[in-house]
Design a protein around this motif. Structure first.
Motif: not given
Ligand code: GLA
Length: 424
Positions: A153-164
């Protein structure tokens, strides 16, 4: 996820902290910082951990909710859109032909491993791999012919930001398993399966919004979802003069896990006391008339939810009619009742919205509100495109000056839902 941290709705399940690899780095004020995307990192990660390239790569986006907050678990309406940042899941069949899934994340040195024949929900504090594990369990319950896999797994979704980021991980996993186990799912079935994994394996009592938008998003559209009958309508959002900005306060107040469940319980209590099966069945006048007989706190909760459900339906009409000023006003209204009545905002989110208000009208801001579960995370703004860079700079500088916390502020188009960009 660090063992001490309990998953919260919409939170990031991957280990690490904001600013760690995999979350969006703080952009230079007024710009979206260039970086190596998860799409570029994922193959290398897989290759370095398993010594061969992946067969499949699945992608699923995070989301930002334009309006309709804390309405999904009240059978109401929500209007989210996918963001461009995505979580990628790479996979190949296990070389030894065993019935075991191994999974690595770029944020965690350890490799998780679980047997496909022992998939009961965890007993202690859930770890991040419970999300893919829960999805695998759901697919097997649906009759999928499970085979052993190696995953990364790799992710660009910011963490802990309420962006799911949690929904993005679940939906990316389901999308990969659909291909690897040759078990295609219908979109609604897939979103529900992912939500169930979050309930049972991460023990987060989230609503249905995040998994739906991550599964069904279409580029340049917001999604109006009726959380009662699960019907959807794609609402175009592609006017080049209009931009969506996300302003991450970079704070997350730790109360959020318990507070979410408590809000749900208070909404259920409000519905019971008002004699309906869910708050969706009421209009605002009924709630106001019932006020004298209700506990003050329960009234406030119902007041926000019922007003927000009406606002969301109206907002979808305004968006379809390209009435962005009207839409923006509803965003500000939504923030007010989230702050005062539902009480899920915090000082930093309120400050960001106040700063946005400074740039209303000729400053180019049309609307702003906190987005997601609350208690930190992000604000969403609708702004005039030609002013977006000025607004970003102003928010960045003023917020930093007032809080000493560096925010992340970025532009996003409405992105695509889950897909399998690489298949054999
Ligand atoms: C979190 C949950 C969603 C929704 C929002 C609040 O993001 O995961 O289901 O309830 O909070 O609108």
């Amino acid at each position: 996820m660090p063992p001490s941290q309990t998953p919260t709705p919409g939170s990031n399940p991957t280990p690490g902290s904001p600013g760690a690899p995999g979350s969006a780095p703080a952009p230079a004020p007024g710009s979206n910082a260039p970086k190596r995307s998860a799409a570029e990192r994922i193959t290398q990660l897989f290759q370095s951990r398993y010594g061969r390239p992946p067969t499949w790569i699945a992608a699923a986006p995070g989301r930002v909710n334009l309006i309709g907050e804390h309405t999904d678990y009240n059978d109401g309406f929500v209007l989210p859109m996918a963001i461009e940042q995505r979580t990628l899941m790479a996979g190949s069949l296990a070389e030894d032909g065993g019935r075991r899934i191994r999974v690595v994340s770029e944020l965690s040195p350890e490799m998780a491993s679980f047997e496909l024949d022992v998939l009961s929900p965890p007993e202690g504090t859930p770890n991040w791999w419970e999300y893919p594990r829960g999805v695998a369990a759901g697919m097997i319950e649906k009759g999928a012919q499970a085979r052993g896999l190696d995953l990364a797994v790799a992710s660009d979704v910011p963490m802990g930001g309420g962006l799911s980021s949690s929904a993005a991980l679940e939906v990316a996993t389901a999308t990969l398993l659909e291909a690897a186990w040759r078990h295609p799912l219908d979109a609604v079935e897939k979103a529900l399966l992912c939500q169930r994994a979050e309930h049972r394996y991460a023990r987060v009592p989230c609503g249905i919004m995040d998994q739906f938008i991550s599964t069904m998003a279409r580029p340049d559209h917001a999604l109006l979802l009726d959380c009662r009958d699960l019907t959807t309508r794609q609402v175009p959002l592609r006017d080049p003069n209009i931009t969506v900005l996300i302003a991450n306060t970079n704070v997350r107040h730790e109360l959020s896990g318990g507070e979410y469940a408590q809000r749900r319980a208070q909404c259920e209590q409000a519905a019971r006391e008002l004699g309906v099966s869910s708050l969706r069945d009421l209009d605002l006048n009924q709630v106001i008339r019932a006020k004298p007989g209700l506990d003050a706190l329960i009234f406030k909760r119902a007041y926000h939810v019922v007003g927000e459900i009406q606002r969301t339906q109206r907002a979808a009409e305004l968006l379809a009619a390209e009435d962005y000023e009207g839409f923006g006003r509803l965003m500000f209204d939504s923030h007010v009742t989230l702050r005062d009545d539902f009480q899920v905002s915090c000082d930093e989110l309120d400050l960001m919205v106040e700063l946005a208000e400074d740039r209303k009208g000729i400053g180019g801001v049309l609307g702003a509100r906190m987005t997601g579960g609350g208690f930190g995370g992000c604000c969403v703004l609708l702004v005039r495109a030609q002013k977006a860079a000025d607004i970003q700079r102003y928010l960045y500088t003023s917020y930093l000056e007032r809080t000493r916390i560096e925010p992340e502020i970025f532009v996003t188009r409405a992105g695509a839902g889950a897909e399998l960009p690489r298949a054999p």
